[in-house]
Design an enzyme around this catalytic site. Structure first.
Site, PDB file in Angstrom:
ATOM      1  N   CYS A 309      41.102  38.083  43.239  1.00  0.00           N
ATOM      2  CA  CYS A 309      41.449  36.964  44.121  1.00  0.00           C
ATOM      3  C   CYS A 309      41.995  37.506  45.439  1.00  0.00           C
ATOM      4  O   CYS A 309      42.805  38.434  45.459  1.00  0.00           O
ATOM      5  CB  CYS A 309      42.480  36.061  43.449  1.00  0.00           C
ATOM      6  SG  CYS A 309      43.073  34.702  44.499  1.00  0.00           S
ATOM      7  N   CYS A 314      47.928  37.147  45.356  1.00  0.00           N
ATOM      8  CA  CYS A 314      47.224  38.135  44.529  1.00  0.00           C
ATOM      9  C   CYS A 314      47.002  39.461  45.253  1.00  0.00           C
ATOM     10  O   CYS A 314      46.943  40.518  44.616  1.00  0.00           O
ATOM     11  CB  CYS A 314      45.891  37.563  44.052  1.00  0.00           C
ATOM     12  SG  CYS A 314      46.064  36.240  42.833  1.00  0.00           S
TER      13      CYS A 314
END
Length: 374
Positions: A309, A314
């Site tokens: 991601c 992330c």
């Protein structure tokens, strides 16, 4: 102007050209009810996570800080520093959720503010005037979102009133767009189909409002208590009766699975508070189901929320760190979860658009739904 680029079954890949930029559809609108996404997310963040459209609410901004204040400050785009499209909900849903605080009449609705109790009146003309002051890209017609369940007689009367109100909305929007001091004289108007789970009432209403030559059409009054299967059935029955050469908006929906099913039935626009609301409670979406980062099993998990991601959370932080922030009640934890969820939704829409373009939507939908169940 809306144009369909290609179709795959009933799924449409289109674009809507507006004065504030072109919207690639299908699209998920990020909900910023009072002119901000809950969870300390700024408009610069929205740019970074691929947001196309921000949605704000007429009723809430009318109550505070006041639409006339926002007009004096140059309109909502300038007020919140957002240069892409904004859709404003008409306030109808919020007004009708104030059960006990409001009274519905033909001219409109009398109700008490949920903030200070002061008496307020809102009808079709008032809703259009407020939205014109806000100068949003797309204004929604003022309608009644009938309760679920509602008996047939109530629903018929409610839908007929919503149709009469829509005619008044269109006339007032035309008038406001012609005024010299209107900030956005190119404001678009979407009408709303109602009728609960009565498919014949829905279809008759769709036929009636389709004749009004509006800029877009929404399906409202769903995701209010009926089952997902009932919602999908209504979409199967009603969407074919709405103009195919105009964008179609499913209001207040929903989960990633709901969106995949909605696209499959010809829906272009979606909005929902789920990604921000769930994010604020540590619940994050992934392609392998939803995670609750409060769970103890993430205490030593140094992986990102989802491998691969590209969201700000992330790319930079681990599940363990975000869990620590949430447990410590640090706002950054909530913010990172909201950013991830909104990015997830926005990126899902990119994948959906690509799948339709490549005529593999049915396979794509099946694979995504199977992944969510893991």
């Amino acid at each position: 102007m809306y144009r369909i680029i290609t179709t795959d079954g009933r799924a449409k890949r289109g674009e809507l050209s507006t004065v504030h930029g072109t919207i690639q559809t299908p699209v998920f609108m990020n909900v910023g009810t009072v002119g901000a996404i809950k969870g300390a997310v700024s408009t610069t963040d929205l740019h970074a996570i691929g947001t196309q459209v921000e949605l704000s609410n007429t009723y809430h901004l009318h109550v505070r800080p006041g639409d006339t204040v926002i007009k004096k400050l140059g309109g909502l785009h300038r007020f919140m520093n957002w240069d892409r499209p904004i859709l404003t909900d008409s306030g109808g849903f919020q007004v009708f959720s104030l059960t006990g605080l409001r009274k519905i009449k033909e001219e409109g609705v009398y109700f008490n503010s949920h903030i200070d109790g002061r008496k307020i009146f809102m009808g079709p003309e008032e809703s259009m005037q407020i939205q014109s002051n806000l100068a949003s890209t797309i204004a929604m017609a003022f309608d009644e979102c009938a309760p679920y369940p509602a008996d047939r007689r109530y629903m018929v009367d409610s839908v007929n009133r919503t149709t009469r109100w829509l005619r008044r909305c269109k006339a007032e929007m035309t008038r406001l767009n012609s005024l010299e001091d209107t900030i956005n004289p190119h404001q678009l108007l979407f009408g709303i189909n109602q009728g609960g789970t009565y498919e014949d009432i829905r279809i008759d209403h769709a036929k009636a409002i389709s004749e009004m030559e509006l800029d877009g059409y929404a399906v409202g009054g769903l995701a209010v208590g009926e089952t997902h299967e009932q919602m999908y059935h209504i979409l199967d029955e009603v969407v074919p009766y709405l103009p195919q050469d105009k964008p179609t908006y499913l209001m207040g929906v929903g989960t990633p699975a709901n969106i995949l099913e909605g696209v499959d039935r010809g829906i272009d626009f979606f909005d929902c508070v789920y990604p921000s609301r769930n994010g604020r409670h540590g619940h994050v979406y992934t392609n392998h189901g939803k995670l609750n980062l409060f769970n103890a099993k993430y205490e030593l998990d140094d992986r990102p929320i989802e491998e691969g991601c590209q969201c700000p959370a992330c790319r930079n932080y681990s599940r363990a760190y975000i869990r620590h922030l949430l447990k410590a009640k640090e706002m950054l934890g909530m913010r990172l979860c909201v950013l991830h969820n909104l990015y997830f939704y926005n990126h899902l829409m990119e994948e959906i658009r690509e799948a339709i373009e490549e005529h593999r939507y049915s396979t794509f939908k099946k694979e995504k739904l199977e992944g969510f169940l893991q």
